[in-house]
Write a protein that holds these residues in place. Structure first.
Motif, short mmCIF file in Angstrom:
data_model
loop_
_atom_site.label_atom_id
_atom_site.label_comp_id
_atom_site.label_asym_id
_atom_site.label_seq_id
_atom_site.Cartn_x
_atom_site.Cartn_y
_atom_site.Cartn_z
N ALA A 169 5.85 -51.29 -67.63
CA ALA A 169 7.03 -51.79 -66.91
C ALA A 169 7.63 -52.97 -67.66
O ALA A 169 6.90 -53.83 -68.15
CB ALA A 169 6.64 -52.20 -65.49
N GLU A 203 9.68 -57.42 -65.46
CA GLU A 203 8.64 -58.01 -64.62
C GLU A 203 8.70 -59.52 -64.86
O GLU A 203 8.45 -59.99 -65.96
CB GLU A 203 7.28 -57.43 -64.99
CG GLU A 203 7.29 -55.91 -65.21
CD GLU A 203 7.85 -55.11 -64.03
OE1 GLU A 203 7.43 -55.35 -62.89
OE2 GLU A 203 8.75 -54.26 -64.25
N ALA A 208 0.24 -50.27 -58.25
CA ALA A 208 1.42 -49.51 -58.66
C ALA A 208 1.15 -48.59 -59.83
O ALA A 208 2.03 -47.86 -60.27
CB ALA A 208 2.55 -50.48 -59.02
N SER A 223 14.42 -50.38 -62.89
CA SER A 223 14.10 -51.54 -62.05
C SER A 223 14.98 -51.61 -60.81
O SER A 223 16.21 -51.54 -60.88
CB SER A 223 14.26 -52.82 -62.86
OG SER A 223 15.61 -52.99 -63.25
N CYS A 227 14.90 -46.99 -56.69
CA CYS A 227 13.91 -45.93 -56.46
C CYS A 227 14.62 -44.75 -55.82
O CYS A 227 14.45 -44.47 -54.62
CB CYS A 227 12.77 -46.46 -55.59
SG CYS A 227 11.91 -47.86 -56.31
N THR A 232 9.96 -52.38 -62.51
CA THR A 232 9.93 -52.61 -61.06
C THR A 232 10.77 -53.79 -60.58
O THR A 232 11.16 -53.84 -59.43
CB THR A 232 8.49 -52.85 -60.56
OG1 THR A 232 8.10 -54.19 -60.79
CG2 THR A 232 7.51 -51.89 -61.20
N TYR A 243 9.54 -56.87 -60.39
CA TYR A 243 8.59 -57.73 -59.68
C TYR A 243 8.93 -59.20 -59.95
O TYR A 243 9.30 -59.54 -61.07
CB TYR A 243 7.18 -57.43 -60.21
CG TYR A 243 6.06 -58.21 -59.58
CD1 TYR A 243 5.42 -57.73 -58.44
CD2 TYR A 243 5.64 -59.42 -60.12
CE1 TYR A 243 4.36 -58.45 -57.87
CE2 TYR A 243 4.60 -60.12 -59.54
CZ TYR A 243 3.97 -59.63 -58.42
OH TYR A 243 2.93 -60.33 -57.85
N GLU A 250 11.24 -56.99 -56.09
CA GLU A 250 11.23 -55.67 -55.46
C GLU A 250 9.78 -55.27 -55.17
O GLU A 250 8.85 -55.87 -55.67
CB GLU A 250 11.85 -54.63 -56.40
CG GLU A 250 13.28 -54.94 -56.80
CD GLU A 250 14.32 -54.43 -55.81
OE1 GLU A 250 13.92 -53.70 -54.86
OE2 GLU A 250 15.50 -54.75 -55.98
N ILE A 263 6.73 -53.53 -55.80
CA ILE A 263 6.13 -52.93 -56.99
C ILE A 263 5.37 -51.64 -56.66
O ILE A 263 5.41 -50.66 -57.40
CB ILE A 263 5.23 -53.96 -57.72
CG1 ILE A 263 4.75 -53.44 -59.08
CG2 ILE A 263 4.05 -54.38 -56.86
CD1 ILE A 263 4.04 -54.51 -59.91
N ALA A 274 7.79 -48.83 -56.13
CA ALA A 274 8.37 -48.37 -57.40
C ALA A 274 7.39 -47.46 -58.14
O ALA A 274 7.78 -46.42 -58.67
CB ALA A 274 8.74 -49.57 -58.27
N GLY A 275 6.12 -47.85 -58.15
CA GLY A 275 5.12 -47.03 -58.81
C GLY A 275 4.95 -45.68 -58.15
O GLY A 275 4.88 -44.63 -58.80
#
Ligand code: ZN
Length: 334
Positions: free
Chosen positions: A24, A27, A70, A271, A274, A295, A297, A300, A302, A305-306
């Protein structure tokens, strides 16, 4: 993990442990001295802020546990917005950029399997910024730079900043163009739509298009820019961009169409978006090889998103490229 009220429909957990193999790129962290000002945070619901703020300086157990949940193996960390770009004094910006990059390097050394870094850049002094970028890549092992929007009102197509593009090409590392604090919002903007809801994407998409129409990539054809937030809406807009750019009297001759430059010199990340439909549109317009998972992070969720990318309804090979393989190649991760 950030819990937000009234989120759109999200994929439900399957109850299975995620495979920890994603990379990712958007972040965020912050050194204490550059924690976002009230101006940068004014758009956040105070309840959301209570969750976000303690997570920004934290680069240890909580972050690693959230990454595990995630399914993220490697997070490329960056100083959060507005960061260095908001500092008006040039020498203070240089000192603080070096401090932020050194602090990040220390954290990466503690978690070399999990963290990488994008350099913060003191563009107030372009020669110092290029030297700092070289130091970060050549000595600290950083994988590129992240700039939070305009620097003191100057956007990256400004000829004064041309040495940055040359340095990026020479080092063969990408620039992540992230939203920052715009200079002036148009009269149409209202508080309800400003910030991450719409205003920052509008400013960042415009910033990216300025780079294209002002010919930055004609001069620096090997420069690579990464845009977050599913390309700040641009993948959806490319046909109209070409169509109307061909008819404006203010057109510069950039040797090709704006969309061709976008496809050639830009990557995007997922990012903060989703959404299968937005991802499918981006795959259709850019190809999966131009898209990377991220993501945003700690702003948001995380884990959401994962889980979303793991379950997204796209070709499995495309998913592997987006989840890790393209980032691994572009950033030369081993
Ligand atoms: Zn972000």
């Amino acid at each position: 993990m950030v819990k937000q009220n009234r989120t759109p429909p999200i994929p439900a957990s399957t109850g299975k442990e995620p495979t920890i193999n994603k990379i990712a790129l958007e972040e965020h962290f912050s050194i204490r001295e550059l924690l976002p000002t009230s101006e940068a945070l004014e758009f956040f619901d105070p309840q959301v802020l209570d969750v976000i703020e303690p997570l920004l300086p934290e680069l240890a157990e909580t972050r690693l546990a959230n990454m595990d949940n995630a399914g993220i193996e490697i997070a490329v960390l960056s100083q959060t917005a507005p960061g260095i770009q908001a500092i008006s004094d040039s020498s203070e910006a240089s000192t603080m950029a070096r401090h932020a990059n050194d602090a990040l390097h220390t954290s990466i050394e503690l978690q070399p399997q999990r963290f990488r870094g994008f350099a913060a850049l003191n563009l107030q002094d372009i020669d110092a910024a290029c030297a700092e970028l070289k130091r970060c890549v050549n000595e600290l092992g950083f994988v590129g730079a992240l700039v939070n929007g305009c620097t003191q009102g100057e956007y990256l197509d400004n000829p004064r900043l041309d040495p940055l593009w040359l340095t990026l090409e020479q080092l063969d590392v990408p620039l992540y163009l992230h939203p920052g604090l715009p200079t002036n919002q148009p009269a149409s903007m209202v508080k309800e739509l400003d910030g991450a809801t719409w205003g920052w994407s509008f400013d960042t998409a415009t910033h990216a298009l300025r780079l294209i129409v002002k010919g930055v990539f004609e001069k620096h054809p090997n420069a690579n820019v990464i845009l977050g937030h599913m390309g700040e809406n641009l993948p959806f807009y490319l046909w109209r961009l070409d169509s109307r750019y061909s008819s404006t009297r203010y057109r510069n001759d950039i040797g090709t169409t704006p969309s061709a430059v976008f496809r050639q010199n830009f990557f995007i990340t997922t990012s903060g978006v989703c959404d299968d439909a937005a991802l499918q549109c981006s795959i259709a317009t850019l190809g999966p090889e131009r898209i990377m998972f991220s993501t945003d992070y700690p702003y948001e969720d995380i884990e959401l998103a994962g889980r979303w990318i793991d379950q997204a309804t796209i070709d499995p090979l495309a998913k592997t490229m987006i989840s890790r393989d393209t980032a691994r190649t572009l950033l030369r991760l081993n």
